[in-house]
Design an enzyme around this catalytic site. Structure first.
Site, mmCIF file in Angstrom:
data_model
loop_
_atom_site.group_PDB
_atom_site.id
_atom_site.type_symbol
_atom_site.label_atom_id
_atom_site.label_comp_id
_atom_site.label_asym_id
_atom_site.label_seq_id
_atom_site.Cartn_x
_atom_site.Cartn_y
_atom_site.Cartn_z
ATOM 1 N N GLY A 82 23.925 22.589 53.600
ATOM 2 C CA GLY A 82 24.119 21.677 54.710
ATOM 3 C C GLY A 82 22.972 21.535 55.439
ATOM 4 C CG HIS A 139 32.247 26.946 60.474
ATOM 5 N ND1 HIS A 139 31.595 25.620 59.840
ATOM 6 C CD2 HIS A 139 31.265 27.629 60.766
ATOM 7 C CE1 HIS A 139 30.413 25.922 60.022
ATOM 8 N NE2 HIS A 139 30.212 27.294 60.267
ATOM 9 C CD GLU A 140 37.037 20.794 58.356
ATOM 10 O OE1 GLU A 140 36.654 19.870 57.446
ATOM 11 O OE2 GLU A 140 37.921 21.643 58.302
ATOM 12 N N GLY A 141 32.634 23.024 58.740
ATOM 13 C CA GLY A 141 31.403 22.862 58.311
ATOM 14 C C GLY A 141 31.216 23.181 56.777
ATOM 15 C CG HIS A 142 31.185 27.407 55.865
ATOM 16 N ND1 HIS A 142 31.593 28.054 57.301
ATOM 17 C CD2 HIS A 142 29.773 27.922 55.817
ATOM 18 C CE1 HIS A 142 30.610 28.760 57.554
ATOM 19 N NE2 HIS A 142 29.520 28.795 56.677
ATOM 20 C CD GLN A 166 20.101 28.221 54.118
ATOM 21 O OE1 GLN A 166 20.097 29.326 54.603
ATOM 22 N NE2 GLN A 166 21.284 27.472 53.920
ATOM 23 C CD GLN A 173 20.681 35.493 55.043
ATOM 24 O OE1 GLN A 173 20.450 35.037 53.704
ATOM 25 N NE2 GLN A 173 21.051 34.327 55.529
#
Ligand code: AMP
Length: 285
Positions: free
Chosen positions: A151, A38-41, A157, A65
């Site tokens: 991010g 998505h736009e975040g990536h 993380q 995970q």
């Protein structure tokens, strides 16, 4: 429309590409992801383009995970769409390893970042960050990036990775990218797709609660308990969500703070029926 990125799935081919790229005198920026982009990536990839000559993105839904019963099998996957999106933002290589090559049957080494992996999300997901630290260490070893972009959305993380890079002397510079949000303030996440329509409406409470705490903070509130209770009171309105935690912690050690005298992380997690959402904000005095 830019060039389609080269797709690589074998570890040896990925290593060859990195060696060749470095041999040509070019630097590599790396963005690890689990896909369903998505736009975040994409914002991370754009940022990566400004930090190196070539950009590599990995897409790997990392089984170690996820705990049994978590959403590993239902995690959204759409490789064709992902590679088309990556072509638009200047990615040169997409590394899509197979789980069987990454984790052969006799695999037995894990990376655990003591002290950080047990806190916040680690309380309800005890093995999660060891899985993250292990896969990121492996990917760094395979891709050999000069820079890697992560991010702030996944603030714990980020803290874990910064610590492992420091502790294990990994020669990579970590760049952090701000949280990208939907127009209604909900932090973008591949898991938002797993919310019911009612839950998606309630997901707005996460950012709303953090904004209320930010407002109190800018009005002078420095007491962590007060700030957390402002967040908790707003989240308590939720019918479908179950608050996992509201914490105010040091950004590096993730230890609880009583009073905000230096930048802190105000972090929350809320579980919905098929998705657990996290969000955070940094309060800087
Ligand atoms: P994931 O695919 O969820 O493992 O995320 C891959 C990378 O994208 C991680 O560094 C995340 O922190 C980052 N990321 C995910 N969502 C967002 C967002 N809404 N804004 C900024 N970065 C994000």
């Amino acid at each position: 429309m830019k060039n389609h990125p080269v797709q690589i799935s074998a570890i040896r081919d990925m290593r060859d590409w990195s060696a060749r790229t470095h041999g040509e005198g070019c630097t590599i920026a790396f963005v690890p992801t689990m896909g369903a982009l998505h736009e975040g990536h994409l914002s991370l990839v754009r940022l990566a383009c400004g930090h190196a000559d070539r950009v590599a993105v990995s897409i790997f839904v990392n089984p170690t995970q996820f705990a049994p019963g978590e959403d590993y099998s239902t995690y959204p996957r759409d490789l064709d769409r992902d590679t088309a999106l990556l072509a638009e933002v200047g990615c040169n290589v997409v590394f899509i390893p197979s789980a069987s090559e990454i984790y052969p049957p006799d695999f037995s080494t894990n990376v655990t970042v003591g002290g950080l992996t047990e806190r916040l999300c680690g309380k309800s997901r005890p093995d999660h960050f060891s899985g993250v630290a292990t896969i990121v260490t492996k990917l760094f070893s395979i891709v050999s990036p000069d820079v890697a972009v992560f991010g702030m959305k996944d603030a714990q993380q980020l803290a874990v990775i910064k610590r492992l890079v420091r502790d294990l002397h990994v020669p990579v510079r970590i760049v952090e990218a701000p949280i990208v949000r939907e127009s209604d303030g909900v932090a973008m996440s591949s898991r938002n797709a797993n919310l019911t329509p009612d839950e998606r409406v309630e997901a707005k409470l996460l950012n709303k609660s953090l904004q209320a705490a930010r407002k109190a903070f800018s009005d002078g509130e420095r007491d962590a308990r007060q700030l957390k209770s402002i967040v908790g009171d707003i989240l308590a309105v939720s019918t479908f969500g179950r608050v996992d935690y509201v914490e105010c912690v040091d950004r590096e050690t993730l230890k609880n703070v009583d009073e905000v005298v230096k930048p802190v992380l105000l972090a929350i997690a809320v579980g919905f029926s098929r998705a657990r959402l996290i969000d955070n904000t940094v309060l800087k005095p």
